[in-house]
Scaffold this active site. Structure first.
Site, PDB file in Angstrom:
ATOM      1  N   HIS A 126       1.069  -0.836  -0.013  1.00  0.00           N
ATOM      2  CA  HIS A 126       0.150  -0.427   0.311  1.00  0.00           C
ATOM      3  C   HIS A 126       0.662   1.519  -0.124  1.00  0.00           C
ATOM      4  O   HIS A 126       1.802   1.863   0.690  1.00  0.00           O
ATOM      5  CB  HIS A 126      -0.625   0.322   0.879  1.00  0.00           C
ATOM      6  N   GLU A 257     -10.831  -6.064  -5.271  1.00  0.00           N
ATOM      7  CA  GLU A 257     -10.704  -7.457  -4.046  1.00  0.00           C
ATOM      8  C   GLU A 257     -12.143  -7.060  -3.497  1.00  0.00           C
ATOM      9  O   GLU A 257     -12.331  -6.264  -2.179  1.00  0.00           O
ATOM     10  CB  GLU A 257      -9.232  -6.894  -2.745  1.00  0.00           C
ATOM     11  N   GLU A 293      -9.364 -13.064  -2.122  1.00  0.00           N
ATOM     12  CA  GLU A 293      -9.205 -13.423  -0.649  1.00  0.00           C
ATOM     13  C   GLU A 293      -9.564 -14.317  -0.199  1.00  0.00           C
ATOM     14  O   GLU A 293     -10.719 -13.640   0.031  1.00  0.00           O
ATOM     15  CB  GLU A 293      -9.005 -12.209   0.217  1.00  0.00           C
ATOM     16  N   HIS A 296     -11.620 -13.408   3.140  1.00  0.00           N
ATOM     17  CA  HIS A 296     -12.795 -12.341   2.705  1.00  0.00           C
ATOM     18  C   HIS A 296     -14.345 -13.318   2.544  1.00  0.00           C
ATOM     19  O   HIS A 296     -15.412 -13.080   2.142  1.00  0.00           O
ATOM     20  CB  HIS A 296     -12.437 -11.398   1.659  1.00  0.00           C
ATOM     21  N   ASP A 321      -5.709 -13.234  -3.412  1.00  0.00           N
ATOM     22  CA  ASP A 321      -4.783 -12.994  -1.973  1.00  0.00           C
ATOM     23  C   ASP A 321      -5.140 -14.089  -0.596  1.00  0.00           C
ATOM     24  O   ASP A 321      -5.982 -14.294  -0.181  1.00  0.00           O
ATOM     25  CB  ASP A 321      -5.365 -12.092  -1.035  1.00  0.00           C
ATOM     26  N   ASP A 332     -11.306 -11.402   9.986  1.00  0.00           N
ATOM     27  CA  ASP A 332     -10.411 -11.506   9.278  1.00  0.00           C
ATOM     28  C   ASP A 332      -9.311 -11.875   9.837  1.00  0.00           C
ATOM     29  O   ASP A 332      -8.504 -10.733  10.471  1.00  0.00           O
ATOM     30  CB  ASP A 332     -10.769 -10.310   8.331  1.00  0.00           C
ATOM     31  N   ASP A 334      -6.720 -12.887   8.862  1.00  0.00           N
ATOM     32  CA  ASP A 334      -5.550 -13.505   7.808  1.00  0.00           C
ATOM     33  C   ASP A 334      -4.218 -14.237   8.110  1.00  0.00           C
ATOM     34  O   ASP A 334      -2.819 -13.863   8.586  1.00  0.00           O
ATOM     35  CB  ASP A 334      -4.596 -11.722   7.818  1.00  0.00           C
ATOM     36  N   ASP A 364      -1.134 -12.432   1.668  1.00  0.00           N
ATOM     37  CA  ASP A 364      -1.980 -11.316   2.837  1.00  0.00           C
ATOM     38  C   ASP A 364      -2.723 -11.960   4.015  1.00  0.00           C
ATOM     39  O   ASP A 364      -2.990 -12.423   4.249  1.00  0.00           O
ATOM     40  CB  ASP A 364      -2.884 -10.756   1.576  1.00  0.00           C
TER      41      ASP A 364
HETATM   42  C1  XUL Z   1      -7.924  -6.123   3.768  1.00  0.00           C
HETATM   43  C2  XUL Z   1      -7.011  -6.459   2.902  1.00  0.00           C
HETATM   44  C3  XUL Z   1      -6.082  -5.257   2.257  1.00  0.00           C
HETATM   45  C4  XUL Z   1      -6.242  -5.735   0.982  1.00  0.00           C
HETATM   46  C5  XUL Z   1      -5.202  -4.481   0.127  1.00  0.00           C
HETATM   47  O1  XUL Z   1      -8.676  -7.070   4.099  1.00  0.00           O
HETATM   48  O2  XUL Z   1      -7.383  -8.132   2.482  1.00  0.00           O
HETATM   49  O3  XUL Z   1      -4.883  -6.252   2.875  1.00  0.00           O
HETATM   50  O4  XUL Z   1      -5.705  -7.098   0.305  1.00  0.00           O
HETATM   51  O5  XUL Z   1      -5.620  -3.430   0.752  1.00  0.00           O
HETATM   52 CO    CO Z   2      -6.508  -8.692   0.750  1.00  0.00          CO
END
Ligand code: XUL
Ligand code: CO
Length: 461
Positions: A126, A257, A293, A296, A321, A332, A334, A364
């Site tokens: 980012h 996304e 992702e 998500h 992701d 989330d 991750d 991610d």
């Molecule tokens: C947030 C997410 C972000 C995006 C990029 O949940 O996945 O990090 O991948 O902004």
């Molecule tokens: Co992401």
């Protein structure tokens, strides 16, 4: 194996003496060599690859070509382990916690040493993760240009490439009500100016894609929200981004996304099919693809691979992701993907569509806040890369044996001839179908045999 001491103790080693890492020859992960491929290493040696061998050919391509792994900068180099209940736990020795440019440079140099030692060819960032926001847009852009210069130099010396860049349009307070969907035009304009600059930087760094994740593009209450106006504005934002991409000659793929919630209660880019419908509603389906992702996807109430499968089926899967949630938690998390069956489902889709390029498998993911040692950063990525390497091999065997293909073809075989073929090719009508039933009577429905398919899938593991 563990030559990381004293950092391997985890917390408490960062901070005050970070400037020792400013020296050109500073090493951020001392003692770690390039991660080796050693299938015979002991089962408790989690710092070598036992399955991922970048140059090994599987199903006609090298593993590296199929998998296109990428490390994300934000979790791995900006993650602190802070959560709503606790302070940072992940204190990195080179990071003094400040917003200074010197700290930004150290983080970036640490990151490229990490990418190189791990052996990944791609990274993602980012804009605001790699360089600090200044007091004005001019100052912010100057900071970003300066850090981008360093990133370009590091890319050139290491050969690591940029899978994608994205703008952080959700952290700054100005974006609290959204960016492209903000009720305030001034905020919309700020978001546009930020993306414009980030896309220019992405182009300079040779990004192969550019991602839009609508962090706060959604609503918390419908009582204060004009949802149609907000989505019209989002579409306008995406239209201008696509136009600017063409204007500056940026050739990367634009990706959206999906995510259903968090931080907004409801986000407009809810899931793959919602985004595809949005793009088609506004005539943008040829300008964008999707970055899926799985965490998500599961937040949206679907199975792990659902959105990867759906977006690919409609020719819209651009990148992944690759992370996972925790099946017993509803947020989330991750986490690094370590489940062979889940990853196999993803790799089946990628093989079926002939690869993911110019997209990739971007981790991610963040180490747990309790995984405080520097080697955990390596172990986490190696574990996930090995899981995907195994998944690739399993998916290749499934593709080559064609058992699933044959079973599924059989299941739909009634559409290959006669009245079925007419339905399949759009060559019949309600009247003709009624005549068909009057002549042939009741349907004889076959078993769906779900358990058979599940057992068959297990037989490949
Ligand atoms: C947030 C997410 C972000 C995006 C990029 O949940 O996945 O990090 O991948 O902004
Ligand atoms: Co992401």
């Amino acid at each position: 194996m563990s030559s990381f001491a004293p950092e391997s103790k985890g917390t408490g080693s960062g901070g005050s003496d970070a400037s020792v890492y400013d020296a050109d020859d500073a090493e951020f992960f001392p003692g770690v060599k390039k991660i080796a491929v050693d299938p015979s290493a002991g089962r408790d040696n989690t710092l070598v690859f036992k399955h991922y061998n970048p140059s090994e050919k599987v199903h006609g391509r090298t593993m590296e070509e199929w998998l296109r792994f990428s490390v994300c900068f934000w979790h791995t180099f900006r993650g602190t382990g802070a959560d709503p209940f606790g302070f940072p736990t992940l204190v990195r020795p080179w990071d003094d916690g400040s917003n200074s440019m010197a700290n930004a440079r150290r983080r970036l140099r640490a990151a490229f040493e990490f990418f190189t030692k791990l052996g990944v060819k791609y990274w993602t960032f980012h804009d605001r993760d790699i360089s600090p926001e200044g007091a004005t847009l001019e100052e912010t852009n100057r900071n970003l240009d300066e850090i981008a210069d360093l990133a370009l130099k590091l890319q050139q010396t290491t050969g690591v490439k940029l899978l994608w860049a994205t703008s952080n349009l959700f952290a700054h307070p100005r974006y609290m009500n959204g960016a492209a969907s903000s009720p305030e035009a001034h905020v919309f304009a700020y978001g546009a100016a930020q993306v414009k600059k980030c896309m220019e930087v992405a182009k300079r760094l040779g990004a192969e894609n550019f991602v839009f994740w609508g962090g706060r593009e959604g609503y918390h209450t419908l009582l204060n929200t004009d949802i149609r106006k907000e989505q019209n504005h989002m579409a306008e934002f995406f239209r201008m981004a696509a136009a600017y991409k063409k204007k500056i000659g940026f050739t990367g793929t634009l990706l959206i996304e999906p995510k259903p919630k968090e931080p907004s209660k409801h986000q407009y880019d809810y899931d793959a099919m919602t985004v595809i419908a949005f793009l088609r509603t506004y005539g943008l389906e040829n300008e964008y693809k999707l970055n899926i992702e799985p965490n998500h996807t599961t937040l949206a109430g679907h199975g792990f691979e659902h959105d990867v499968v759906m977006s690919s089926a409609f020719g819209m899967l651009g990148s992944v992701d690759s992370n996972t949630g925790s099946p017993d938690l509803g947020w989330d998390t991750d986490q690094f993907p370590m489940d062979l069956k889940n990853c196999t489902q993803i790799m089946r889709v990628i093989l079926d569509q002939g690869g993911l390029a110019p997209g990739g498998l971007n981790f991610d993911c963040k180490v747990r806040r309790e995984s405080t040692a520097l080697q955990d950063m390596f172990t986490a990525h190696i574990g996930a890369m090995d899981t995907f390497a195994r998944a690739l091999k399993v998916a290749a065997t499934i593709a080559e044996e064609k058992l699933f293909t044959k079973h599924i073809e059989d299941r739909y075989s009634s559409y290959s001839t006669g009245i079925g073929l007419k339905i399949d090719t759009g060559a019949t009508s309600f009247e003709e179908l009624e005549q068909y039933i009057l002549a042939h009577g009741e349907a004889n429905v076959n078993s769906g045999r779900q358990e058979h398919y599940e057992s068959m899938f297990n037989n490949y593991m």
